[in-house]
Design a protein around this motif. Sequence first.
Motif, PDB file in Angstrom:
ATOM      1  N   THR A  62       5.526  -9.661   5.757  1.00 17.06           N
ATOM      2  CA  THR A  62       5.614  -9.908   4.123  1.00 17.06           C
ATOM      3  C   THR A  62       5.286  -8.337   3.579  1.00 17.06           C
ATOM      4  O   THR A  62       4.870  -7.721   4.317  1.00 17.06           O
ATOM      5  CB  THR A  62       4.651 -11.045   3.756  1.00 17.06           C
ATOM      6  OG1 THR A  62       3.349 -10.564   4.089  1.00 17.06           O
ATOM      7  CG2 THR A  62       4.930 -12.307   4.464  1.00 17.06           C
ATOM      8  N   MET A  75       4.440  -5.371   1.604  1.00 18.60           N
ATOM      9  CA  MET A  75       3.121  -4.627   1.463  1.00 18.60           C
ATOM     10  C   MET A  75       3.223  -4.117  -0.120  1.00 18.60           C
ATOM     11  O   MET A  75       2.137  -3.990  -0.878  1.00 18.60           O
ATOM     12  CB  MET A  75       2.854  -3.432   2.082  1.00 18.60           C
ATOM     13  CG  MET A  75       2.245  -3.994   3.780  1.00 18.60           C
ATOM     14  SD  MET A  75       1.525  -2.559   4.521  1.00 18.60           S
ATOM     15  CE  MET A  75       2.845  -2.172   5.525  1.00 18.60           C
ATOM     16  N   GLN A 109       4.141  -4.853  -3.783  1.00 17.24           N
ATOM     17  CA  GLN A 109       4.424  -6.404  -4.399  1.00 17.24           C
ATOM     18  C   GLN A 109       4.346  -6.153  -5.848  1.00 17.24           C
ATOM     19  O   GLN A 109       3.882  -5.038  -6.388  1.00 17.24           O
ATOM     20  CB  GLN A 109       3.278  -7.315  -4.039  1.00 17.24           C
ATOM     21  CG  GLN A 109       3.085  -7.383  -2.564  1.00 17.24           C
ATOM     22  CD  GLN A 109       2.059  -8.485  -2.191  1.00 17.24           C
ATOM     23  OE1 GLN A 109       1.148  -9.156  -3.331  1.00 17.24           O
ATOM     24  NE2 GLN A 109       1.929  -8.878  -0.918  1.00 17.24           N
ATOM     25  N   PRO A 141      -0.157  -8.442  -7.558  1.00 16.58           N
ATOM     26  CA  PRO A 141      -1.055  -8.656  -6.491  1.00 16.58           C
ATOM     27  C   PRO A 141      -1.670 -10.187  -6.614  1.00 16.58           C
ATOM     28  O   PRO A 141      -1.794 -10.705  -7.483  1.00 16.58           O
ATOM     29  CB  PRO A 141      -2.257  -7.709  -6.678  1.00 16.58           C
ATOM     30  CG  PRO A 141      -2.024  -7.452  -8.131  1.00 16.58           C
ATOM     31  CD  PRO A 141      -0.720  -7.554  -8.646  1.00 16.58           C
ATOM     32  N   PRO A 159      -6.609  -4.068  -7.057  1.00 14.52           N
ATOM     33  CA  PRO A 159      -5.495  -3.500  -6.376  1.00 14.52           C
ATOM     34  C   PRO A 159      -5.300  -2.212  -6.555  1.00 14.52           C
ATOM     35  O   PRO A 159      -5.752  -1.551  -7.354  1.00 14.52           O
ATOM     36  CB  PRO A 159      -4.151  -4.179  -6.633  1.00 14.52           C
ATOM     37  CG  PRO A 159      -4.555  -4.387  -8.229  1.00 14.52           C
ATOM     38  CD  PRO A 159      -5.966  -4.695  -8.291  1.00 14.52           C
ATOM     39  N   LYS A 179       4.211  -0.687  -8.796  1.00 11.12           N
ATOM     40  CA  LYS A 179       4.042  -1.796  -7.692  1.00 11.12           C
ATOM     41  C   LYS A 179       2.689  -1.573  -7.265  1.00 11.12           C
ATOM     42  O   LYS A 179       1.921  -0.776  -7.671  1.00 11.12           O
ATOM     43  CB  LYS A 179       5.034  -1.138  -6.446  1.00 11.12           C
ATOM     44  CG  LYS A 179       6.428  -1.591  -6.790  1.00 11.12           C
ATOM     45  CD  LYS A 179       6.992  -2.753  -6.545  1.00 11.12           C
ATOM     46  CE  LYS A 179       8.524  -2.940  -6.531  1.00 11.12           C
ATOM     47  NZ  LYS A 179       8.644  -4.276  -6.140  1.00 11.12           N
ATOM     48  N   ARG A 222      -0.325  -4.434  -1.346  1.00 11.14           N
ATOM     49  CA  ARG A 222      -0.980  -5.826  -0.983  1.00 11.14           C
ATOM     50  C   ARG A 222      -2.466  -5.914  -0.904  1.00 11.14           C
ATOM     51  O   ARG A 222      -3.023  -5.316  -0.024  1.00 11.14           O
ATOM     52  CB  ARG A 222      -0.189  -6.175   0.325  1.00 11.14           C
ATOM     53  CG  ARG A 222      -0.668  -7.482   0.959  1.00 11.14           C
ATOM     54  CD  ARG A 222       0.065  -7.966   2.114  1.00 11.14           C
ATOM     55  NE  ARG A 222       0.115  -6.780   3.194  1.00 11.14           N
ATOM     56  CZ  ARG A 222       0.700  -7.029   4.166  1.00 11.14           C
ATOM     57  NH1 ARG A 222       2.001  -7.771   4.329  1.00 11.14           N
ATOM     58  NH2 ARG A 222       0.782  -6.110   5.163  1.00 11.14           N
ATOM     59  N   PRO A 244      -1.572 -11.245   1.939  1.00 11.67           N
ATOM     60  CA  PRO A 244       0.050 -11.807   2.229  1.00 11.67           C
ATOM     61  C   PRO A 244      -0.213 -13.359   2.010  1.00 11.67           C
ATOM     62  O   PRO A 244       1.149 -13.863   2.003  1.00 11.67           O
ATOM     63  CB  PRO A 244       0.001 -11.541   3.663  1.00 11.67           C
ATOM     64  CG  PRO A 244      -1.189 -11.819   4.549  1.00 11.67           C
ATOM     65  CD  PRO A 244      -2.403 -11.318   3.362  1.00 11.67           C
ATOM     66  N   TYR A 295       2.718 -15.128  -0.016  1.00 11.92           N
ATOM     67  CA  TYR A 295       4.001 -14.904   0.542  1.00 11.92           C
ATOM     68  C   TYR A 295       4.167 -15.956   1.603  1.00 11.92           C
ATOM     69  O   TYR A 295       5.122 -16.555   2.118  1.00 11.92           O
ATOM     70  CB  TYR A 295       4.377 -13.563   1.139  1.00 11.92           C
ATOM     71  CG  TYR A 295       4.846 -12.560  -0.085  1.00 11.92           C
ATOM     72  CD1 TYR A 295       6.083 -12.553  -0.591  1.00 11.92           C
ATOM     73  CD2 TYR A 295       3.919 -12.191  -1.095  1.00 11.92           C
ATOM     74  CE1 TYR A 295       6.460 -11.964  -1.672  1.00 11.92           C
ATOM     75  CE2 TYR A 295       4.286 -11.272  -1.993  1.00 11.92           C
ATOM     76  CZ  TYR A 295       5.739 -11.293  -2.500  1.00 11.92           C
ATOM     77  OH  TYR A 295       6.028 -10.488  -3.634  1.00 11.92           O
ATOM     78  N   ASN A 308      -1.827  -7.948   9.513  1.00 10.20           N
ATOM     79  CA  ASN A 308      -1.249  -7.357   8.516  1.00 10.20           C
ATOM     80  C   ASN A 308      -2.401  -6.238   7.802  1.00 10.20           C
ATOM     81  O   ASN A 308      -3.467  -6.332   7.942  1.00 10.20           O
ATOM     82  CB  ASN A 308      -0.996  -8.102   7.175  1.00 10.20           C
ATOM     83  CG  ASN A 308      -2.121  -9.041   6.780  1.00 10.20           C
ATOM     84  OD1 ASN A 308      -2.926  -8.736   5.952  1.00 10.20           O
ATOM     85  ND2 ASN A 308      -2.183 -10.380   7.352  1.00 10.20           N
ATOM     86  N   ASN A 346      -4.073  -4.637   4.492  1.00  9.56           N
ATOM     87  CA  ASN A 346      -4.295  -5.161   3.347  1.00  9.56           C
ATOM     88  C   ASN A 346      -4.991  -3.764   2.495  1.00  9.56           C
ATOM     89  O   ASN A 346      -5.714  -2.973   3.341  1.00  9.56           O
ATOM     90  CB  ASN A 346      -5.434  -6.095   3.082  1.00  9.56           C
ATOM     91  CG  ASN A 346      -4.587  -7.617   3.472  1.00  9.56           C
ATOM     92  OD1 ASN A 346      -3.261  -7.405   3.603  1.00  9.56           O
ATOM     93  ND2 ASN A 346      -5.328  -8.615   3.842  1.00  9.56           N
ATOM     94  N   ASP A 352       0.911 -16.209 -11.433  1.00 13.22           N
ATOM     95  CA  ASP A 352       1.939 -15.988 -10.371  1.00 13.22           C
ATOM     96  C   ASP A 352       3.080 -17.002 -10.753  1.00 13.22           C
ATOM     97  O   ASP A 352       3.173 -17.761  -9.918  1.00 13.22           O
ATOM     98  CB  ASP A 352       1.498 -16.009  -9.058  1.00 13.22           C
ATOM     99  CG  ASP A 352       2.903 -14.995  -8.190  1.00 13.22           C
ATOM    100  OD1 ASP A 352       3.781 -15.221  -8.649  1.00 13.22           O
ATOM    101  OD2 ASP A 352       2.432 -14.395  -7.159  1.00 13.22           O
TER     102      ASP A 352
END
Length: 527
Positions: free
Chosen positions: A203, A205, A207, A210, A217, A229, A232, A235, A238, A254, A256, A451
């Motif tokens: 997915t 990285m 985004q 966040p 972030p 942007k 991440r 994830p 997603y 992943n 982060n 979101d």
Amino acid sequence: MEAPNLPDMNDQVRQRLAKLGELAAAGVAPFGATSFPVTHHAQAIADAHADATAEALAASPVNVAVAGRVVGKRRMGKAGFAHVQDGTGRIQVYLKCDDVGEANYALYKGCDLGDICGVTGRLFRTHTGELSVHVAAYTHLAKAIRPLPEKFHGLTDKETRYRQRYLDLIVNPEVKDTFIKRSRIVSRVRDILTGLGYLEVETPMLQDQPGGAAAKPFVTHHNALGVDKFLRIAPELYLKRLIVGGFERVFEINRNFRNEGMDLTHNPEFTMLEFYEAYADHRVLMDRTEAIIRGAADALGVTTVAFGEHTIDLTGEWRRVGFCDLLTGQAGVPEGLLYDLGGLTTWAKNKGIELPKGLNLGKLWDAIFGAFVEATLVNPTFVVDYPVEISPLAKRKADNPALTDRFELFMAGREIANGFSELNDPLDQRQRFEAQAAQKAAGDEESQEVDEDFLRALEHGMPPTGGAGIGIDRLVMVLTGETSIRDVLLFPAMKPRNVIYPGGIPSQGGAGDVILSHGSPKPKETK
């Protein structure tokens, strides 16, 4: 050719630079080798011929070609010994001028510790019984311009070890073993999940928004699109979109990124496993989590782990206990104050607890839990039934809507995993996002925003789903007995040299390290 002026020049570096010219004069390119036909490695040779006698090796010659770094050397006239270290260990080699010729022997005489060479020859045992290579040909492969640390048998300064990990790996072979174990753990985790029918996915990285965790972030800028942007922080949102789309079991190992403080268990970039299963709940995911960690331990051949002053037993039953039960039972919070922010704040102050910024019930519960409970959870313990205030993505319990079907796994006094029955009610999710957004507007940089794209996905319908995340770095720490996250990261985050950060304070991680202060409370690992 005029010698270059390198940073931090000293007499040793100058002498080694001078040898570049000597090699060129002898027709040898200092860095010109493109390959060497390695046939054997040091550890494999030692394992395969551990019991071979000198007589047996003489009667049935074993020819080998070994390459690596020269880490020891001694000459005796027209003969000499060296120790060559490859990726598996080191082996002694023996050279005689009569065997390798004047030119090759001159290369050996002129080599420095740290130079990389290749040798071919036959195995034999010295008079002291050491398994060695009697060299027939010596090949220079690469020149080391800088010397290895003076105390070659123990680079102990932690700051140097972390900043120059390559030196750490050269001079402290046991460090390499930690990262080999890490690779085995990750491989076993992947095998377990794919064996259960999970699909590994990737997915973004970068985004647009966040989400999936309570964290500040990192922000970057996309030049072509002309928009900011976010790196991440998780994830999760997603992966749950994929559940909506019809993938019933997915996972991602992943990276982060969270713009928070650094300490013995936190690095601003870290590795997480997150996995989601449709038609399962948090109880199924607890079983999955336990199986994954037991399997990772099995990959290392361990059932108990020495960690600091404790011994962690992975073989027994993994306890399950309620979050609020621990606050009232172990921490001693009066039940009547649990949901009374004013009364609980006064109680916490009287207990000497440092109050977090942006104080609310959730942060206060976390502070009390961290002060009185977390460090005591040594053997694997699932803490369950978290209040909804600190579980914005978890489904409410059917028999107690004030709590959620959520768990966190603690081992060695730290959080290792987090999971829950996922909230799939888009209306409830919208209300919780809005509550988080209000906290963010009030100054809480770690709260999430609404979101809309994720809510739109939920509005199309997500089946009942269980999800969990396991901190790979912390899991490796526990299973290898390392007490600092920097010791399980090949390249941990470090303060750049000669840079002073306002608000930076010394950490426990090693000389010269700082905690980067962002005005936020100690970060809490979340899925």
